[in-house]
Design a protein around this motif. Structure first.
Motif, PDB file in Angstrom:
ATOM      1  N   ASN A   1       0.873  -1.172   0.000  1.00  0.00           N
ATOM      2  CA  ASN A   1       0.000   0.000   0.000  1.00  0.00           C
ATOM      3  C   ASN A   1       0.914   1.227   0.000  1.00  0.00           C
ATOM      4  O   ASN A   1       1.554   1.536   0.991  1.00  0.00           O
ATOM      5  CB  ASN A   1      -0.888  -0.028   1.244  1.00  0.00           C
ATOM      6  CG  ASN A   1      -1.934   1.063   1.262  1.00  0.00           C
ATOM      7  OD1 ASN A   1      -1.670   2.200   0.890  1.00  0.00           O
ATOM      8  ND2 ASN A   1      -3.126   0.722   1.714  1.00  0.00           N
ATOM      9  N   LEU A   2       0.968   1.944  -1.130  1.00  0.00           N
ATOM     10  CA  LEU A   2       2.009   2.959  -1.281  1.00  0.00           C
ATOM     11  C   LEU A   2       1.641   4.349  -0.778  1.00  0.00           C
ATOM     12  O   LEU A   2       2.478   5.255  -0.801  1.00  0.00           O
ATOM     13  CB  LEU A   2       2.483   3.037  -2.738  1.00  0.00           C
ATOM     14  CG  LEU A   2       1.501   3.327  -3.876  1.00  0.00           C
ATOM     15  CD1 LEU A   2       0.878   4.691  -3.824  1.00  0.00           C
ATOM     16  CD2 LEU A   2       2.197   3.106  -5.208  1.00  0.00           C
ATOM     17  N   HIS A   3       0.404   4.540  -0.300  1.00  0.00           N
ATOM     18  CA  HIS A   3       0.053   5.897   0.141  1.00  0.00           C
ATOM     19  C   HIS A   3      -1.042   5.851   1.188  1.00  0.00           C
ATOM     20  O   HIS A   3      -2.185   5.479   0.907  1.00  0.00           O
ATOM     21  CB  HIS A   3      -0.411   6.738  -1.047  1.00  0.00           C
ATOM     22  CG  HIS A   3      -0.558   8.187  -0.739  1.00  0.00           C
ATOM     23  ND1 HIS A   3       0.516   8.992  -0.418  1.00  0.00           N
ATOM     24  CD2 HIS A   3      -1.651   8.998  -0.689  1.00  0.00           C
ATOM     25  CE1 HIS A   3       0.093  10.226  -0.204  1.00  0.00           C
ATOM     26  NE2 HIS A   3      -1.223  10.263  -0.354  1.00  0.00           N
ATOM     27  N   SER A   4      -0.682   6.255   2.402  1.00  0.00           N
ATOM     28  CA  SER A   4      -1.649   6.249   3.498  1.00  0.00           C
ATOM     29  C   SER A   4      -1.446   7.455   4.394  1.00  0.00           C
ATOM     30  O   SER A   4      -0.324   7.815   4.738  1.00  0.00           O
ATOM     31  CB  SER A   4      -1.492   4.976   4.331  1.00  0.00           C
ATOM     32  OG  SER A   4      -2.225   5.059   5.547  1.00  0.00           O
TER      33      SER A   4
ATOM     34  N   ARG B   1       4.465   2.620 -14.814  1.00  0.00           N
ATOM     35  CA  ARG B   1       4.390   1.779 -13.614  1.00  0.00           C
ATOM     36  C   ARG B   1       3.454   2.432 -12.601  1.00  0.00           C
ATOM     37  O   ARG B   1       3.466   3.651 -12.428  1.00  0.00           O
ATOM     38  CB  ARG B   1       5.784   1.625 -12.999  1.00  0.00           C
ATOM     39  CG  ARG B   1       6.831   1.137 -13.993  1.00  0.00           C
ATOM     40  CD  ARG B   1       8.217   1.117 -13.398  1.00  0.00           C
ATOM     41  NE  ARG B   1       9.231   0.805 -14.416  1.00  0.00           N
ATOM     42  CZ  ARG B   1      10.514   0.590 -14.153  1.00  0.00           C
ATOM     43  NH1 ARG B   1      10.951   0.646 -12.900  1.00  0.00           N
ATOM     44  NH2 ARG B   1      11.360   0.326 -15.126  1.00  0.00           N
ATOM     45  N   PHE B   2       2.669   1.614 -11.924  1.00  0.00           N
ATOM     46  CA  PHE B   2       1.751   2.153 -10.928  1.00  0.00           C
ATOM     47  C   PHE B   2       1.673   1.236  -9.718  1.00  0.00           C
ATOM     48  O   PHE B   2       2.035   0.061  -9.761  1.00  0.00           O
ATOM     49  CB  PHE B   2       0.356   2.352 -11.522  1.00  0.00           C
ATOM     50  CG  PHE B   2      -0.499   1.095 -11.524  1.00  0.00           C
ATOM     51  CD1 PHE B   2      -1.393   0.845 -10.490  1.00  0.00           C
ATOM     52  CD2 PHE B   2      -0.393   0.160 -12.539  1.00  0.00           C
ATOM     53  CE1 PHE B   2      -2.169  -0.308 -10.474  1.00  0.00           C
ATOM     54  CE2 PHE B   2      -1.159  -0.992 -12.538  1.00  0.00           C
ATOM     55  CZ  PHE B   2      -2.057  -1.227 -11.497  1.00  0.00           C
ATOM     56  N   GLY B   3       1.214   1.816  -8.621  1.00  0.00           N
ATOM     57  CA  GLY B   3       0.894   1.057  -7.430  1.00  0.00           C
ATOM     58  C   GLY B   3      -0.353   1.647  -6.809  1.00  0.00           C
ATOM     59  O   GLY B   3      -0.855   2.683  -7.258  1.00  0.00           O
ATOM     60  N   LEU B   4      -0.860   0.993  -5.776  1.00  0.00           N
ATOM     61  CA  LEU B   4      -2.115   1.402  -5.147  1.00  0.00           C
ATOM     62  C   LEU B   4      -1.908   1.881  -3.718  1.00  0.00           C
ATOM     63  O   LEU B   4      -1.074   1.342  -2.984  1.00  0.00           O
ATOM     64  CB  LEU B   4      -3.097   0.238  -5.131  1.00  0.00           C
ATOM     65  CG  LEU B   4      -3.597  -0.279  -6.482  1.00  0.00           C
ATOM     66  CD1 LEU B   4      -4.423  -1.520  -6.278  1.00  0.00           C
ATOM     67  CD2 LEU B   4      -4.382   0.793  -7.215  1.00  0.00           C
TER      68      LEU B   4
END
Length: 478
Positions: A75-78, A337-340
């Motif tokens: 989880n790359l953003h919290s 490239r992506f992450g969530l």
């Protein structure tokens, strides 16, 4: 300094507890999605440092037996503290049109009552929910540094250490991103209200980062310290340069182009669109993660894809705030490239983040199965594998794939669950993401730490009870 010493002691004690969970283990799975494709009836062997040491065909003597084993996502953003205000900003404000900016007013009011122990309890709950939904690691975009009205704690790292403590108690893989937040807009207006808890000048930020760098030495080896200038609105170009040079080996995250109002403000002040200005003024590479990047023109999309940086997408939050739709199809077709990330944590649901990403493309383009390719027609596997590797890159984490030498960030799905019983390989991912929920998650390992077992976190009741008590008090004070 008494508080700081007590927190340090707690961190060291929790570190010992977590280390006890790290021991060599082996996991037998009927189906495993490895970096070279699906394999059946294999064992994943994990060493006592949390890395995958071997993949074998053995079917006996394993410590754990599961149905379907996947590389777990990061989880790359919290912003973990925002979990506590979930549902409290769903009433229209005084403006005829409610948007991100009216939501932010609710968030600032909430900041007036948060205390350090609240921050820790909320973060532990958030991380536990992440783990139970199938994430193995999280990056905390941490901009809550000070007490009410901007008063500094005796220990500059007070609230960061509270997040370390939460991460140690949950066992999640963790990347800490202390935020540099200097002013309230591109006109360099002073911070006010709730923003005062965020503010640091560049000297204060360097002091904080240096203290955290020393503190990281006491933490598990898979914990990472990065850098996070908040946004082009909140940080000057000169400060952004200094922040970028603090450590060239660690992740660099920044909010950008989330809202159209922000895009207009940047264009008026800097004469370029936000992503274009960043690409033209900085060597944006694979260290960087651009959070949201929702509003880009075609050249920005293509050039960001070429840079190797990760686009940090938060579909549930972006939908909740009415941000807009990221052009994932064009970006991925260009090699992006992506992450969530779960961002505001209004809802923590891994499969729903993936589903929301795809269905937003379908609604915009009026077609189906948008994010796929000729060599990967499975919509579910296409986005899952890319989210796994992109998220790991953004966290500076050797994970996101099942292969020898990678961290054992693993998630198991219950193949006996009625919704996927009898299914195999790619169709399992398609069904989980588009027709089910995270109740399918049965086990999670974070760098070899077995933190979710039979669908529940190993400290579920303790963490939830503490969170409940915290929320009951906070809601009375609102």
């Amino acid at each position: 300094m008494i508080v700081a010493k007590l927190i340090q002691y707690d961190i060291m004690c929790a570190h010992i507890t977590i280390r006890l969970l790290l021991m060599a283990t082996s996991i037998f799975a009927k189906q495993v999605l490895t970096s070279s494709g699906w394999q059946e009836n294999v064992a994943i062997h994990v060493d006592d440092e949390g890395y995958i040491s071997a993949i074998s065909k053995s079917q006996s003597g394993e410590d754990h037996r599961v149905g379907i084993l996947l590389p777990a996502l990061s989880n790359l953003h919290s912003h973990s503290f925002q979990r506590a205000m979930a549902g409290l900003a769903e009433k229209r404000g005084s403006n005829p049109i409610d948007d991100f900016w009216t939501w932010r007013k609710v968030m600032y009011r909430f900041l007036e009552i948060l205390k350090p122990h609240d921050v820790e309890a909320i973060a532990a709950q958030v991380q536990m929910e992440m783990l139970e939904s199938g994430y193995a690691s999280s990056a905390e975009f941490h901009y809550l540094h000070h007490d009410h009205n901007g008063a500094h704690y005796d220990n500059v790292a007070e609230l960061s250490e509270r997040l370390f403590q939460a991460s140690l108690s949950t066992g999640i893989g963790y990347t800490h991103l202390p935020v540099l937040y200097m002013h309230g807009g591109l006109d360099k207006r002073k911070l006010q209200g709730g923003q005062l808890r965020f503010g640091c000048n560049i000297d204060e930020y360097q002091t904080l980062h240096s203290q955290l760098s020393q503190g990281m030495k006491r933490l598990p080896k898979d914990f990472v310290l990065g850098v996070a200038p908040h946004s082009l609105r909140a940080v000057s170009k000169e400060a952004l340069l200094i922040a970028n040079n603090l450590d060239k080996t660690t992740p660099m995250h920044i909010h950008i182009a989330e809202q159209q109002i922000e895009v207009n403000e940047v264009m008026n002040a800097l004469n370029k669109r936000p992503v274009r200005w960043l690409l033209d003024n900085f060597d944006v590479d694979k260290r960087w993660c651009l959070i949201h990047a929702t509003h880009m023109d075609e050249t920005e999309v293509l050039d960001l894809a070429k840079s190797g940086a990760v686009a940090g997408l938060c579909p549930i939050t972006e939908a909740n705030l009415g941000d807009g739709i990221f052009d994932a199809n064009k970006f991925l077709q260009a090699g992006g490239r992506f992450g969530l990330g779960s961002d505001s944590n209004v809802k923590i649901a891994l499969s729903e983040e993936l589903r929301m990403l795809e269905v937003s493309q379908r609604l915009r383009d009026q077609r189906r199965v948008v994010l796929s390719s000729d060599d990967m027609p499975s919509n579910g596997r296409y986005i899952y594998e890319r989210a796994a590797t992109g998220g790991a890159q953004a966290l500076g984490r050797n994970a996101g794939r099942i292969e020898v030498g990678a961290l054992a960030d693993l998630v198991a799905l219950d193949d006996e669950h009625y919704s996927i019983a009898g299914l195999s390989k790619d169709i399992v991912l398609d069904t989980w993401i588009f027709a089910c929920g995270d109740e399918l998650v049965s086990h999670v390992w974070a760098a070899g730490r077995h933190v979710v077992s039979d669908g529940a976190h190993i400290r579920h009741n303790e963490i939830t009870n503490q969170f409940k008590q915290t929320m009951q008090r906070l809601r009375k004070e609102l």
